[in-house]
Design an enzyme around this catalytic site. Structure first.
Site, PDB file in Angstrom:
ATOM      1  N   HIS A 155       0.813  -1.217   0.000  1.00 59.06           N
ATOM      2  CA  HIS A 155       0.000   0.000   0.000  1.00 59.06           C
ATOM      3  C   HIS A 155       0.848   1.270   0.000  1.00 59.06           C
ATOM      4  CE1 HIS A 155      -3.341  -2.788   0.929  1.00 59.06           C
ATOM      5  NE2 HIS A 155      -3.928  -1.969   0.088  1.00 59.06           N
ATOM      6  N   GLU A 184     -11.147 -11.120  -3.940  1.00 60.69           N
ATOM      7  CA  GLU A 184      -9.707 -11.041  -3.710  1.00 60.69           C
ATOM      8  C   GLU A 184      -9.214 -12.154  -2.794  1.00 60.69           C
ATOM      9  OE1 GLU A 184      -8.782  -7.230  -1.984  1.00 60.69           O
ATOM     10  OE2 GLU A 184     -10.555  -7.208  -0.736  1.00 60.69           O
ATOM     11  N   ASP A 192      -4.490  -8.691  -3.682  1.00 57.02           N
ATOM     12  CA  ASP A 192      -4.663  -9.694  -2.637  1.00 57.02           C
ATOM     13  C   ASP A 192      -4.886 -11.079  -3.215  1.00 57.02           C
ATOM     14  OD1 ASP A 192      -4.329  -8.438  -0.111  1.00 57.02           O
ATOM     15  OD2 ASP A 192      -6.120  -7.264  -0.534  1.00 57.02           O
ATOM     16  N   CYS A 220      -9.673  -4.038 -10.087  1.00 59.50           N
ATOM     17  CA  CYS A 220      -9.179  -2.798  -9.487  1.00 59.50           C
ATOM     18  C   CYS A 220      -7.818  -2.980  -8.817  1.00 59.50           C
ATOM     19  CB  CYS A 220     -10.197  -2.217  -8.508  1.00 59.50           C
ATOM     20  SG  CYS A 220     -10.535  -3.313  -7.120  1.00 59.50           S
TER      21      CYS A 220
HETATM   22  C1  PEP Z   1      -6.522  -5.527  -4.205  1.00 62.59           C
HETATM   23  O1  PEP Z   1      -6.334  -6.285  -3.259  1.00 62.59           O
HETATM   24  O2  PEP Z   1      -6.227  -5.815  -5.390  1.00 62.59           O
HETATM   25  C2  PEP Z   1      -7.134  -4.205  -3.993  1.00 62.59           C
HETATM   26  C3  PEP Z   1      -7.490  -3.454  -5.000  1.00 62.59           C
HETATM   27  O3  PEP Z   1      -7.273  -3.763  -2.713  1.00 62.59           O
HETATM   28  P1  PEP Z   1      -6.040  -3.283  -1.811  1.00 62.59           P
HETATM   29  O4  PEP Z   1      -4.845  -3.105  -2.728  1.00 62.59           O
HETATM   30  O5  PEP Z   1      -6.428  -2.005  -1.155  1.00 62.59           O
HETATM   31  O6  PEP Z   1      -5.862  -4.405  -0.854  1.00 62.59           O
HETATM   32 MG    MG Z   2      -7.267  -5.898  -1.383  1.00 61.56          MG
END
Ligand code: PEP
Ligand code: MG
Length: 589
Positions: free
Chosen positions: A199, A442, A466, A513
């Site tokens: 992140h 995910e 994830d 996403c």
């Molecule tokens: C993901 O896991 O791909 C996602 C978009 O959520 P995050 O990156 O915030 O875990």
């Molecule tokens: Mg995620």
């Protein structure tokens, strides 16, 4: 570059995770950011530090009492009693008075003072030959960590206060550290730890700060004040670049400016394939202030709003009104395009220090995260859902639940959502009855049972970051095993196909996403699976748009038919790159 030049400059190779080139003087931060740094304060700041200290003590007390209650309910009052000793530590007048005295005499930040004083106490006790007192030393250490964490939750870390423009070289950064950075001061970021989908990396892309992660021990090898060139495209960190290197970078810059200019022309065009299929192309945002970058980069709305980022650096959770105002403004800004608001995904590497205590977990990514946390904190969950629903009255708002692992969990989330709708209806508060609700896919168990989930939601959005980490069992933030983190792993691709097929068989749309959506080497693959939407970091949207416009859906489907027969991630990647190179090789560099 000649050998002479190679000797003059030193190069470090990591993973480029946020595009851009930065040049400047570095500031090296070696401590793990959980460690407490010492920084001087003015005499006039003492009262403020005392205020922060008092608040942190009250917060700590509340957290301990809450924990005691939970333990008493689940295990029994006797076990809960062990925390009495923790309460005694934060109520100990001698310790508190000594902190206040030392604050006056040493004139430095209160977390450092408190840690020093508490460490002194704990050391004295641990030396006494008495098992009871030695136990108390451990209590002090435990409580100290908790108080310091609460203090850090509200206090900007000292390195974040550096006012001159610099390139930050750090051992590790938390997503919340990165979220508070100012692009005008932090020209670039390079860290020992981390990987592309951590992140921290996502946040750097969002802030458009060039970044490199996974440099292993670069903080041990560099000193504050050195001069570097940081290449966020390739992951190269060059110390004392030679004039030849600088000249080459200047040439590349001319080429990049040209590419960027060409991409800008696409801003108001649609992301439609050569054979006429429209793929919705939206942007991911982390903070409400990112909203301008959505239209600047020509995205069609917001495919993922990571709401938890707004609350990582504050002492209290926002109330319904405050959340409503925030979501409303974002929804108004992008309407009629969609705004997909994801409910809080706290936990994992996103800890809201001082706001909610998620405790220390052995495996935070497998732990009390996202929907699991919200379903056990119904007040927090309902407050957010009501705020999102209210915002749906003014824009094209959709609701999305993170980390759904199965049907019962999804049903619980949907029933809380329905409860909120009932409450709003009864109170005559407006919201859109048509607001779509979707699940992030995910977790592998959700992917495998996607057919059941698809019957109960309006859409799926695949969180590949994830999904890959859980499928291959490879921590997405760990640079040591980053080579195993393979988006084209055949197992991952089979899951992607399952999800997309289940969505379409049940007449719902499916998007991606995760970071895969912004990787143009993989666009042919995602289109071939038939995804209806791609949501990427805003800076990457123009490249993805060019990729979509250059491809034909038919050739992507053909590619997917072929690669599903292949057995290794690298073979599959090579095939994707062949098509990507043929269609938009100029973008791949
Ligand atoms: C993901 O896991 O791909 C996602 C978009 O959520 P995050 O990156 O915030 O875990
Ligand atoms: Mg995620």
């Amino acid at each position: 570059m000649s050998d002479d030049n190679a000797r003059q400059e030193i190069r470090f190779q990591g993973a480029g995770v946020s595009p851009g080139v930065a040049r400047g003087t570095i500031h090296v931060v070696r401590d793990d950011f959980d460690d407490v740094a010492r920084h001087p304060i003015e005499h006039s700041q003492i009262a403020n530090e005392i205020g922060r200290f008092e608040t942190a003590l009250i917060q700590t007390r509340m957290q301990i009492l809450e924990m005691q209650q939970k333990i008493a309910e689940s295990i029994g009052a006797k076990d809960a009693g062990i925390f009495d000793a923790h309460l005694l530590v934060i109520e100990d007048r001698t310790l508190i008075d000594e902190v206040l005295r030392k604050l006056e005499s040493d004139l430095c930040n209160v977390e450092w003072v408190f840690q020093e004083v508490a460490a002194g106490y704990s050391e004295t006790l641990s030396k006494i030959d008495d098992p009871y007192l030695r136990e108390r030393a451990l209590d002090i250490q435990d409580v100290t960590k908790r108080v310091v964490r609460n203090l850090q939750g509200k206090a900007p870390k000292p390195f974040l206060a550096i006012t001159e423009p610099h390139i930050l070289i750090a051992h590790n950064l938390t997503p919340s550290d990165t979220a508070t950075m100012d692009r005008a001061r932090v020209l670039g970021i390079a860290t020992d730890f981390g990987s592309r989908t951590s992140h921290t990396a996502i946040m750097a892309r969002s802030l458009e700060i060039p970044a490199i992660v996974g440099l292993h021990d670069v903080t041990e090898k560099l000193e504050t004040g050195e001069n570097v060139l940081l290449d966020g495209y390739t992951g190269l960190l060059i110390v004392d670049p030679t004039p030849e290197t600088l000249a080459r970078y200047e040439e590349m810059e001319v080429w990049r400016v040209q590419v960027a200019r060409d991409l800008k022309q696409l801003r108001d065009t649609k992301s439609t394939t050569r054979d006429g299929h429209h793929i919705v192309l939206s942007a991911n945002i982390e903070l409400p202030t990112d909203v301008d970058s959505v239209s600047t980069h020509g995205a069609e709305g917001i495919g993922l709003y990571r709401t938890e980022f707004l609350y990582l650096n504050r002492g209290t959770l926002p109330n319904e009104e405050e959340q409503y105002e925030t979501y409303r403004k974002v929804a108004e800004h992008v309407r009629p395009d969609p705004l997909i608001i994801r409910t809080f995904d706290l936990g994992g590497d996103k800890l809201a220090a001082g706001t909610v205590d998620l405790g220390d977990e052995m495996n935070p990514f497998l732990g009390w995260r996202a929907i699991r946390f919200c379903l056990e904190n119904i007040d927090i969950f309902k407050t957010q859902l009501r705020a999102i629903l209210r915002a749906s009255a003014v824009g094209n708002v959709k609701i999305m639940f993170p980390m759904i692992s199965g049907l019962e969990e999804l049903r619980r989330a949907m029933s809380v959502l329905n409860e909120c709708k009932d409450e709003l209806r009864k109170s005559g508060i407006e919201f859109s009855e048509a607001a779509e609700a979707g699940a992030m896919i995910e977790v592998p168990s959700a992917a495998i049972s996607a057919d059941a989930l698809a019957r109960e939601v309006d859409f799926f959005s695949i969180g590949t970051n994830d999904l890959i980490q859980y499928t291959i069992a490879v921590d997405r933030g760990n640079e040591r095993i980053a080579h195993l983190y393979e988006p084209t792993h055949p197992a991952v691709l089979r899951l992607l196909k399952m999800i997309a097929d289940a969505a379409h068989a049940n007449n719902i749309w499916v998007g991606v996403c995760g970071e895969m959506a912004g990787d143009i080497a993989l666009t042919p693959l995602l289109l071939g699976f038939g995804v209806d939407e791609l949501s990427a970091s805003a800076v990457l949207v123009p490249r993805v748009k060019r990729a979509v416009q250059s491809l034909a859906l038919d050739e992507c489907k053909q590619l997917v038919d072929e690669i599903l027969k292949l057995e290794t991630a690298s073979e599959i990647l090579v095939r994707c790159l062949e098509l990507a190179n043929k269609r938009y090789g100029d973008l791949l560099g």
